[in-house]
Design a protein around this motif. Structure first.
Motif, PDB file in Angstrom:
ATOM      1  N   ALA A  43       0.834  -1.207   0.000  1.00 16.35           N
ATOM      2  CA  ALA A  43       0.000   0.000   0.000  1.00 16.35           C
ATOM      3  C   ALA A  43       0.865   1.251   0.000  1.00 16.35           C
ATOM      4  O   ALA A  43       0.440   2.307  -0.458  1.00 16.35           O
ATOM      5  CB  ALA A  43      -0.923   0.000   1.208  1.00 16.35           C
ATOM      6  N   PRO A  52      -2.223   2.270  -4.061  1.00 16.08           N
ATOM      7  CA  PRO A  52      -2.830   1.038  -4.582  1.00 16.08           C
ATOM      8  C   PRO A  52      -3.692   1.284  -5.816  1.00 16.08           C
ATOM      9  O   PRO A  52      -3.714   0.457  -6.735  1.00 16.08           O
ATOM     10  CB  PRO A  52      -3.677   0.537  -3.413  1.00 16.08           C
ATOM     11  N   TYR A  55      -1.401   1.666  -8.752  1.00 17.16           N
ATOM     12  CA  TYR A  55      -0.863   0.346  -9.097  1.00 17.16           C
ATOM     13  C   TYR A  55      -1.898  -0.448  -9.902  1.00 17.16           C
ATOM     14  O   TYR A  55      -1.558  -1.055 -10.931  1.00 17.16           O
ATOM     15  CB  TYR A  55      -0.457  -0.427  -7.835  1.00 17.16           C
ATOM     16  N   SER A  78      -5.095  -6.768  -8.981  1.00 16.39           N
ATOM     17  CA  SER A  78      -4.054  -6.346  -8.042  1.00 16.39           C
ATOM     18  C   SER A  78      -4.370  -6.831  -6.641  1.00 16.39           C
ATOM     19  O   SER A  78      -5.529  -6.883  -6.226  1.00 16.39           O
ATOM     20  CB  SER A  78      -3.881  -4.823  -8.060  1.00 16.39           C
ATOM     21  N   ILE A  80      -3.077  -6.165  -2.673  1.00 15.86           N
ATOM     22  CA  ILE A  80      -2.298  -5.281  -1.815  1.00 15.86           C
ATOM     23  C   ILE A  80      -1.900  -6.046  -0.561  1.00 15.86           C
ATOM     24  O   ILE A  80      -2.733  -6.691   0.079  1.00 15.86           O
ATOM     25  CB  ILE A  80      -3.097  -4.007  -1.459  1.00 15.86           C
TER      26      ILE A  80
END
Length: 138
Positions: A43, A52, A55, A78, A80
């Motif tokens: 994070a 995040p 990303y 994704s 985290i």
């Protein structure tokens, strides 16, 4: 034969994943499967993304590039983590379940002496995932 192919990626080292990415793209095209590119990130800000959300956007853009390059359907997923290096294997195993993948195509290194002490990520995923796993060296 396969419907959803999960491809773990490290966006900071995407250039070193060419062989695995090409393999996953070809398999997805051959089987008409969707490819899901999974990335695990912290994070906290990193060299790849500041948040995040950023990303996730970069991972989605990467998936779109792969989809275009291989003529396949692809998405990003994704994950985290507080400590991606320590949590990588459990995070990837959880992602196999979350994505519904029936095949994982992932890059690995050539085995060396440290693999006798610490198992490789590919070996751990192949041992514990309910999906088939194709580990690509090189």
């Amino acid at each position: 034969m396969f419907n959803k192919i999960m491809v773990p990626v490290d966006l900071s080292h995407a250039g070193k994943l060419t062989k695995a990415l090409d393999c996953a793209g070809r398999l997805a095209k051959q089987f008409g499967a969707e490819a899901v590119y999974v990335g695990v990130s912290a994070a906290a800000p990193s060299s790849v993304a500041h948040s995040p959300e950023e990303y996730a956007e970069k991972l989605d853009a990467f998936a779109a590039e792969q989809a275009k390059a291989h003529g396949i359907s692809a998405s990003g997923h994704s994950v985290i983590s507080h400590d991606p290096s320590a949590d990588l294997d459990p995070a990837l195993l959880k992602a196999v379940e979350e994505t519904g993948a029936d095949l994982v195509v992932m890059a690995s290194h050539v085995p060396n002496i440290t693999d006798y002490i610490w198992p490789s990520n590919g070996g751990t995923i192949a041992t514990h995932a309910k999906a088939s796993v194709f580990v690509v060296r090189g």
